[in-house]
Enzyme design. Structure first.
Site, mmCIF file in Angstrom:
data_model
loop_
_atom_site.group_PDB
_atom_site.id
_atom_site.type_symbol
_atom_site.label_atom_id
_atom_site.label_comp_id
_atom_site.label_asym_id
_atom_site.label_seq_id
_atom_site.Cartn_x
_atom_site.Cartn_y
_atom_site.Cartn_z
ATOM 1 N N ILE A 146 37.723 28.988 40.955
ATOM 2 C CA ILE A 146 36.414 28.987 40.304
ATOM 3 C C ILE A 146 36.467 29.650 38.937
ATOM 4 O O ILE A 146 35.633 29.362 38.075
ATOM 5 C CB ILE A 146 35.355 29.647 41.213
ATOM 6 C CG1 ILE A 146 35.331 28.951 42.575
ATOM 7 C CG2 ILE A 146 33.978 29.623 40.594
ATOM 8 C CD1 ILE A 146 35.072 27.460 42.524
ATOM 9 N N GLY A 147 37.434 30.517 38.710
ATOM 10 C CA GLY A 147 37.559 31.056 37.349
ATOM 11 C C GLY A 147 38.146 32.445 37.276
ATOM 12 O O GLY A 147 39.123 32.667 36.590
ATOM 13 N N ARG A 187 28.767 46.134 45.415
ATOM 14 C CA ARG A 187 28.888 45.447 44.126
ATOM 15 C C ARG A 187 27.621 45.556 43.299
ATOM 16 O O ARG A 187 26.522 45.280 43.782
ATOM 17 C CB ARG A 187 29.216 43.961 44.350
ATOM 18 C CG ARG A 187 30.550 43.751 45.014
ATOM 19 C CD ARG A 187 31.670 44.187 44.090
ATOM 20 N NE ARG A 187 32.955 44.192 44.778
ATOM 21 C CZ ARG A 187 34.112 44.407 44.162
ATOM 22 N NH1 ARG A 187 34.150 44.649 42.863
ATOM 23 N NH2 ARG A 187 35.231 44.399 44.847
ATOM 24 N N ASP A 194 29.091 27.526 34.565
ATOM 25 C CA ASP A 194 28.592 27.983 35.861
ATOM 26 C C ASP A 194 27.081 28.127 35.870
ATOM 27 O O ASP A 194 26.516 28.718 34.956
ATOM 28 C CB ASP A 194 29.186 29.355 36.196
ATOM 29 C CG ASP A 194 30.645 29.256 36.583
ATOM 30 O OD1 ASP A 194 31.167 28.125 36.632
ATOM 31 O OD2 ASP A 194 31.253 30.305 36.845
ATOM 32 N N GLU A 222 18.496 30.146 42.788
ATOM 33 C CA GLU A 222 17.687 31.345 43.025
ATOM 34 C C GLU A 222 16.501 31.436 42.070
ATOM 35 O O GLU A 222 15.520 32.116 42.363
ATOM 36 C CB GLU A 222 18.547 32.621 42.944
ATOM 37 C CG GLU A 222 18.544 33.273 41.581
ATOM 38 C CD GLU A 222 19.549 34.405 41.421
ATOM 39 O OE1 GLU A 222 20.556 34.447 42.132
ATOM 40 O OE2 GLU A 222 19.307 35.244 40.550
ATOM 41 N N HIS A 260 29.461 25.285 38.678
ATOM 42 C CA HIS A 260 29.689 25.975 39.950
ATOM 43 C C HIS A 260 28.412 26.664 40.383
ATOM 44 O O HIS A 260 27.679 27.196 39.556
ATOM 45 C CB HIS A 260 30.816 27.006 39.798
ATOM 46 C CG HIS A 260 30.872 27.973 40.937
ATOM 47 N ND1 HIS A 260 31.307 27.601 42.183
ATOM 48 C CD2 HIS A 260 30.499 29.270 41.028
ATOM 49 C CE1 HIS A 260 31.212 28.659 42.998
ATOM 50 N NE2 HIS A 260 30.724 29.672 42.327
ATOM 51 N N CYS A 301 26.709 29.240 43.698
ATOM 52 C CA CYS A 301 26.979 30.022 44.906
ATOM 53 C C CYS A 301 25.760 29.991 45.827
ATOM 54 O O CYS A 301 24.644 29.827 45.367
ATOM 55 C CB CYS A 301 27.245 31.482 44.592
ATOM 56 S SG CYS A 301 28.095 31.799 43.057
ATOM 57 N N GLU A 335 29.596 26.841 47.145
ATOM 58 C CA GLU A 335 29.898 27.700 48.278
ATOM 59 C C GLU A 335 29.486 27.006 49.563
ATOM 60 O O GLU A 335 28.401 26.467 49.657
ATOM 61 C CB GLU A 335 29.119 29.002 48.149
ATOM 62 C CG GLU A 335 29.733 30.124 48.912
ATOM 63 C CD GLU A 335 28.782 30.772 49.889
ATOM 64 O OE1 GLU A 335 28.403 31.917 49.656
ATOM 65 O OE2 GLU A 335 28.450 30.130 50.888
ATOM 66 N N HIS A 361 34.271 36.413 49.675
ATOM 67 C CA HIS A 361 33.588 37.714 49.761
ATOM 68 C C HIS A 361 34.222 38.615 50.795
ATOM 69 O O HIS A 361 33.842 39.760 50.955
ATOM 70 C CB HIS A 361 32.103 37.510 50.075
ATOM 71 C CG HIS A 361 31.393 36.769 48.995
ATOM 72 N ND1 HIS A 361 31.211 35.410 49.029
ATOM 73 C CD2 HIS A 361 30.875 37.188 47.815
ATOM 74 C CE1 HIS A 361 30.585 35.039 47.924
ATOM 75 N NE2 HIS A 361 30.375 36.095 47.179
HETATM 76 N N1 39S Z 1 25.454 38.479 38.992
HETATM 77 C C1 39S Z 1 26.182 38.798 37.934
HETATM 78 N N2 39S Z 1 25.624 39.341 36.854
HETATM 79 N N3 39S Z 1 27.521 38.565 37.895
HETATM 80 C C2 39S Z 1 28.159 38.015 38.951
HETATM 81 O O1 39S Z 1 29.357 37.828 38.903
HETATM 82 C C3 39S Z 1 27.405 37.666 40.083
HETATM 83 N N4 39S Z 1 28.013 37.088 41.173
HETATM 84 C C4 39S Z 1 27.272 37.109 42.404
HETATM 85 C C5 39S Z 1 25.853 36.782 42.177
HETATM 86 N N5 39S Z 1 25.305 37.565 41.119
HETATM 87 C C6 39S Z 1 26.038 37.912 40.067
HETATM 88 C C7 39S Z 1 27.348 38.483 42.967
HETATM 89 N N6 39S Z 1 28.676 38.901 42.929
HETATM 90 C C8 39S Z 1 30.497 42.120 41.164
HETATM 91 C C9 39S Z 1 31.189 41.174 41.867
HETATM 92 C C10 39S Z 1 30.549 40.113 42.441
HETATM 93 C C11 39S Z 1 29.192 39.984 42.314
HETATM 94 C C12 39S Z 1 28.468 40.915 41.613
HETATM 95 C C13 39S Z 1 29.124 41.990 41.022
HETATM 96 C C14 39S Z 1 31.279 43.256 40.614
HETATM 97 O O2 39S Z 1 32.432 43.296 40.830
HETATM 98 N N7 39S Z 1 30.673 44.200 39.919
HETATM 99 C C15 39S Z 1 31.452 45.312 39.450
HETATM 100 C C16 39S Z 1 31.346 46.431 40.443
HETATM 101 O O3 39S Z 1 30.361 46.540 41.188
HETATM 102 C C17 39S Z 1 30.996 45.753 38.094
HETATM 103 C C18 39S Z 1 31.432 44.784 37.029
HETATM 104 C C19 39S Z 1 31.612 45.442 35.705
HETATM 105 O O4 39S Z 1 30.748 45.375 34.875
HETATM 106 O O5 39S Z 1 32.287 47.217 40.454
HETATM 107 N N8 39S Z 1 32.726 46.119 35.488
HETATM 108 C C20 39S Z 1 33.006 46.806 34.225
HETATM 109 C C21 39S Z 1 34.305 46.299 33.639
HETATM 110 O O6 39S Z 1 35.030 45.572 34.317
HETATM 111 C C22 39S Z 1 33.210 48.301 34.353
HETATM 112 C C23 39S Z 1 33.058 48.807 35.684
HETATM 113 C C24 39S Z 1 33.572 50.213 35.981
HETATM 114 O O7 39S Z 1 33.266 50.654 37.068
HETATM 115 O O8 39S Z 1 34.576 46.653 32.500
HETATM 116 N N9 39S Z 1 34.337 50.940 35.166
HETATM 117 C C25 39S Z 1 34.802 52.269 35.552
HETATM 118 C C26 39S Z 1 33.859 53.288 34.988
HETATM 119 O O9 39S Z 1 33.232 53.033 33.961
HETATM 120 C C27 39S Z 1 36.215 52.468 35.076
HETATM 121 C C28 39S Z 1 37.213 51.590 35.797
HETATM 122 C C29 39S Z 1 37.476 51.986 37.211
HETATM 123 O O10 39S Z 1 37.977 53.101 37.444
HETATM 124 O O11 39S Z 1 37.221 51.147 38.136
HETATM 125 O O12 39S Z 1 33.735 54.340 35.638
HETATM 126 ZN ZN ZN Z 2 30.139 31.552 43.088
#
Ligand code: 39S
Ligand code: ZN
Length: 766
Positions: free
Chosen positions: A442-443, A526, A610, A616, A652, A654, A676, A705
C-alpha cells in the site's frame, strides 16, 4: 446551571499512555508500571477538569486501548476464541490479545475487527455476537475508576456506552439472528452495573447513545425506550444523562423526548437548529434538563462565546437556569490536550485556537458569565475571546486571490480522464507488462525507532538536513533491493521521509499550520497530529517528486508515486469553518493535481492517491449522503484526471464498508483500488457480487494492524474467495493497508508469504 464534560483525552499530554503501552508490549515495563501510569493520567485529568471549574467530571472515559473494548469486557461479551486462553494469559494480556492479536509459543489468535467511530478518525474494536451470546458483569473497571475519583473527593459521573448503541456497534458472527434480539440478555447486566454504581455512591450516569444521530427504525427506537424504562424502574434514584452527538436527534427526536431520562445532551455544534425544535416541542417534559453542547469537541477553533451566551440565555429564558447545563459538544477525545504546550505556533494563529484544556475553560467561563456576579476576569476573558474571533475573520493570512481565481477557472473537462477505462486499461497493460495477480504494497514500510529518531534529531538540529537525506535515501534503497529480491511486481519507496500521510503533505502545502504536541488518539497506542488548515491551500513546492524519482532511478520495476487524496487531507486536518468544506477540498485537489502532473512528467507510470477517509466523511444521515459524495468524488477526480491514458491511477481505502456507496467508489474512476478486507474475511466483497465493478481491485489479503504473520494458505484461501466475485484479470494482491506500524521481521516474512500466495494462484489458473 451546571457545567459537565463528556470525556477527556486519555493519552496524556506527552503521549504517556502510548509510550507506556508500547513499553509494556515490548516487555520493558511490568503490568504494574503500566497500571500506575494509567492511574497517574486519570488523576491528572480529573485535577485539570476540577481546576477548570467543571461541576460533573466523567470517569470510565479512560481506556488502555479502546472504550468499546472496555465495554465488551465489562459486559462479559468476550468472544469465544479468546476464552480458551483464560488459563495461559493474564486478564491484561487477554485484553491486549483481543485488541492486537497475539502470536507466541502458546497462543495464536487474531485481533478483533477494528472500524471507524462514526465520522471521526478514531477506531474502535467491533463487538462480536453469536446466536447464543451470553453476558456477564465485570464491574471492576467502571466501579474501580469511580472509587479512585471518589478518593480524591470527586463525585464523578460514570460514562457508559448505552445498550442500544453497544449492540449496534457490534456485528453478528453467525447468521440467523439480529444483535438487537440480545437486548433481553444484556439489560440485566446493565441493571446490575447501575445498582453497583448506585451502591458505591454514584448519582449521575452518562449513557452515550450516538446512534441517535443516525437513521433509526421505529423498532430500534422502541428498544431504546425499553432500556431506559427498565433503568428508571429498577434504579429510580439514579439520574440518567442521555448523550447524543455528531448530529441532530432529527427523526429520533420524538422518541428521545419520550425516554425517561433526566438530562438530554444536544450537540449544538453539528446541529444548532435542533435547540429551537426541542424548546418548542410539545413533548419536552417539564423536568428534563437540556445539556447544551456548545463548545466544539471535534475542532480546535475558539468558541464564539457571545454566540454561546446568547444561545444559553435563550434556553434559560424558556426553561429556567436549573434546567440548562453547558458542555462540550462531544467527548474531547478528538482534540489535542493543551494549547499551552505550543510554543512555536505563529502567535496570530494560536490566538484563534483552543485545545481540550482551553475548551474546559470556555465551558466554565460560559457558566460564570451567566451568573449575576460574573468576575472582572470573566468579562475580560469574553472581551479577549471576541477580539480573537474578529481578528481571524479579517486576517490577511487566510485569503489568497490566486487560489480563488484558479478555483473559478476550473472546467468540467478537468474532472474527466481523456478516455474511458477499457482504453486506459489496454494502454496501461502495454506499458507496464505486469503478470496476472500483480503484487504490490500500500505504500509505507516500517517506521522504525531509528527512522523516527532521525527526524527528531533533524528537528532539534543534532543532524544536518544532508545527513538526514542521506540516511533516508539509504533506507529507501535497502527497501527497494529487498522488494526486488522477494519478487514484488510494483514497488514503493517506503515513505521513510514521512511522519504521517496527512501531516507530511500539510507541512509542505500553503494554508496549513502545525502543532508540536497536538496529538490525538487514532487507535490503541497510535496517535496523529492533525495539521491545522486555516487558510487558502496551494502548492508552492514539490511534495513527493524528489523522493519518488530517486527511488525510480534505483529499479527497473515500476515505482508507485504515493499521494494522499484531497478528501483525506481535509478529513484528517482541523479545518477552517469560514467556507464550505467542499470548497476547501477543491483547493486541496488542485494542489494534488499539480503534484500528479509533476510526477507524470518525471516519468512515474503509476500514481496512487489514497482516500482512506472518503467513507468516514460520509454524513451520518442518509439524506445528506448524495451531496457529500458528489463533491468528494469530484474532488478526487479533479486531483487525478489530468494524466495520460497509460498512467495508472490507484487509490486505497481502509475499513470501508462499501456496499452502500459502491457506485460512488466506481465514479472515482480510479484504474485500481486497494481496500481493507482481511479482518472481516473478505466480507466486503459482498458489494461486488451484485455490482459489476469495472476496474481492477486489490482486496487486502492480510491484516497489517496485527503483528501476526499470515500463512501462505490463509492468503490463498482469501484470494480464492475474492476470485469468485472478481475477474482474474482484475485481481491484485496486496496487504490491507500500509506497513508503517509493523516491524521489519514480520513484514519480510508476511510479504514473502504473500508473493508466494500470488504465485500459487497463478499456477492454479494456468
Ligand atoms: N490518520 C492519519 N492522519 N494518518 C494515518 O496514517 C492514518 N491511518 C489510519 C487512519 N487514520 C489515519 C490510522 N492508522 C499511526 C499509525 C497508523 C494510524 C495512525 C497513526 C502512527 O504510527 N502514528 C505515530 C505514533 O502514534 C505518530 C506518527 C508521527 O507523526 O507513534 N511520527 C513522527 C515522525 O515519524 C514523530 C513521532 C515521535 O514519536 O516523525 N517522535 C519521537 C518524539 O518526538 C522521537 C522518535 C522516537 O523515539 O520514536 O519523541
Ligand atoms: Zn489503509
Amino acid at each position: 446551571m451546571r457545567t459537565h464534560n463528556l470525556g477527556y483525552p486519555r493519552i496524556g499530554s506527552q503521549r504517556e499512555l502510548k509510550k507506556a503501552c508500547e513499553n509494556f508490549w515490548a516487555g520493558r515495563i511490568t503490568a504494574k508500571d503500566l497500571m500506575d501510569i494509567g492511574l497517574k493520567i486519570r488523576r491528572q485529568n480529573w485535577k485539570i477538569q476540577q481546576q477548570a471549574g467543571i461541576d460533573l467530571i466523567p470517569v470510565n472515559d479512560f481506556s488502555l486501548y479502546d472504550q468499546v473494548l472496555d465495554m465488551t469486557v465489562t459486559l462479559g461479551a468476550i468472544p469465544e476464541r479468546y476464552q480458551k486462553f483464560n488459563d495461559s494469559l493474564t486478564p491484561l494480556e487477554g485484553y491486549f490479545a483481543m485488541a492486537r492479536g497475539l502470536q507466541n509459543e502458546k497462543v495464536d489468535v487474531t485481533a478483533m475487527e477494528m472500524t471507524k467511530w462514526f465520522d471521526t478518525n478514531y477506531h474502535y474494536l467491533v463487538p462480536e455476537f453469536s446466536i447464543s451470546q451470553t453476558f456477564q458483569l465485570d464491574s471492576r473497571k467502571v466501579v474501580g475508576e469511580f472509587l479512585e475519583a471518589k478518593q480524591l473527593g470527586i463525585q464523578a459521573k460514570p460514562v457508559l456506552i448505552g445498550p442500544v448503541s453497544y449492540l449496534l456497534l457490534g456485528k453478528e458472527k453467525e447468521s440467523g439472528f439480529h444483535r438487537l434480539s440480545l437486548l433481553p440478555a444484556l439489560l440485566p447486566v446493565y441493571v446490575n452495573l447501575l445498582k453497583e454504581l448506585k451502591a458505591n455512591g454514584a448519582e449521575y450516569i452518562q449513557f452515550d447513545e450516538p446512534f441517535l444521530a443516525l437513521d433509526l427504525t421505529p423498532l430500534e427506537q422502541d428498544f431504546l425506550h425499553t432500556c431506559y424504562e427498565t433503568f428508571r424502574k429498577e434504579i429510580p434514584e439514579l439520574k440518567l444523562i442521555l448523550a447524543n452527538y455528531f448530529d441532530c436527534y432529527g427523526d429520533n427526536l420524538d422518541a428521545a423526548l419520550k425516554l425517561p431520562v433526566d438530562v438530554l445532551h444536544l450537540d449544538l455544534v453539528r446541529c444548532s437548529s435542533q435547540l429551537e425544535d426541542i424548546l418548542t416541542h410539545p413533548k419536552l417534559s417539564k423536568t428534563t434538563v437540556l445539556s447544551l453542547g456548545l463548545v466544539d469537541g471535534r475542532n480546535i477553533l475558539k468558541n464564539n462565546l457571545q454566540y454561546s451566551l446568547d444561545t444559553l440565555q435563550k434556553a434559560i429564558d424558556q426553561l429556567g437556569k436549573e434546567r440548562v447545563w453547558v458542555a462540550p459538544s462531544c467527548s474531547l477525545l478528538h482534540v489535542p490536550c493543551d494549547l499551552d504546550l505550543e510554543i512555536k505556533l505563529n502567535p496570530e494563529i494560536k490566538d484563534w485556537l483552543a485545545f481540550a484544556r482551553q475548551k474546559l475553560d470556555e465551558v466554565a467561563k460560559l457558566k460564570e458569565l451567566l451568573s449575576p456576579v460574573a468576575s472582572l476576569s470573566a468579562k475580560d476573558y469574553l472581551e479577549t475571546n471576541q477580539s480573537s474571533i474578529k481578528n481571524r475573520s479579517v486576517s490577511s493570512l487566510i485569503h489568497n486571490p490566486k487560489v480563488r481565481d484558479r478555483i473559478q477557472s476550473i472546467q468540467e473537462s478537468d474532472y474527466k480522464r481523456k478516455a474511458p477505462f477499457p482504453i486506459r486499461q489496454k494502454a496501461q497493460r502495454d506499458k507496464l507488462g505486469l503478470p496476472l495477480f500483480p503484487t504490490t504494497t500500500i505504500g509505507s514500510f516500517p517506521q522504525t525507532t531509528d527512522i523516527r529518531q532521525l527526524r527528531s534529531q533533524l528537528k532539534s538540529g543534532k543532524i544536518s538536513p544532508e545527513t538526514y537525506d542521506e540516511k533516508i535515501k539509504a533506507a529507501t534503497v535497502d527497501a527497494i533491493r529487498w522488494q526486488e529480491e522477494i519478487g514484488l511486481d510494483v514497488l514503493v519507496h517506503g515513505e521513510f521521509e514521512r511522519n504521517d500521510m496527512v501531516e507530511y503533505f500539510g507541512e509542505l502545502l500553503e494554508g496549513f499550520a502545525f502543532s508540536q504536541a497536538g496529538w490525538v488518539q487514532s487507535y490503541g497506542s497510535r496517535c496523529v497530529k492533525p495539521p491545522i488548515l486555516y487558510g487558502d491551500v496551494w502548492r508552492s513546492q514539490d511534495l513527493s517528486v524528489g523522493w519518488t524519482t530517486y527511488a525510480q532511478q534505483h529499479t527497473d520495476k515500476p515505482m508507485k508515486g504515493m499521494l494522499t487524496g484531497p478528501v483525506t487531507i481535509l478529513q484528517w486536518s482541523f479545518v477552517r469553518d469560514d467556507q464550505p468544506r467542499s470548497l476547501t477540498t477543491r483547493q486541496i485537489a488542485l494542489a494534488i493535481r499539480d503534484e500528479v502532473a509533476a510526477l507524470e512528467a518525471a516519468g512515474i507510470a503509476i500514481i496512487q492517491i489514497d482516500e482512506p477517509a472518503l467513507r468516514e466523511g460520509l454524513p451520518l444521515r442518509k439524506k445528506d449522503w448524495a451531496t457529500y459524495l458528489d463533491w468528494a468524488v469530484r474532488a478526487f477526480r479533479l486531483s487525478c484526471s489530468g494524466v495520460k491514458n497509460e498512467t495508472q491511477i490507484h487509490t486505497h481505502m481502509c475499513y470501508s464498508e462499501f456496499n452502500d456507496i459502491i457506485q460512488s467508489i466506481a465514479d472515482m474512476d480510479a484504474d485500481v483500488i486497494t481496500i481493507e478486507t482481511s479482518r472481516s474475511e473478505m466480507e466486503l466483497l459482498d458489494a461486488f457480487v451484485n455490482f459489476k465493478y469495472p476496474y481492477e481491485i486489490g482486496p487486502g489479503v492480510y491484516d497489517i494492524h496485527s503483528p501476526r504473520v499470515p500463512q501462505v494458505r490463509e492468503m490463498v484461501h482469501l484470494l480464492q474467495k475474492a476470485a469468485t466475485v472478481i475477474p482474474h484479470e482484475h485481481l491484485w494482491v496486496n496487504p490491507d493497508c500500509g506497513l508503517k506500524t509493523r516491524g521489519w521481521d514480520e513484514t519480510r516474512e508476511a510479504l514473502k508469504n504473500m508473493v508466494e500466495a500470488a504465485k500459487q494462484m497463478r499456477q492454479s489458473v494456468r
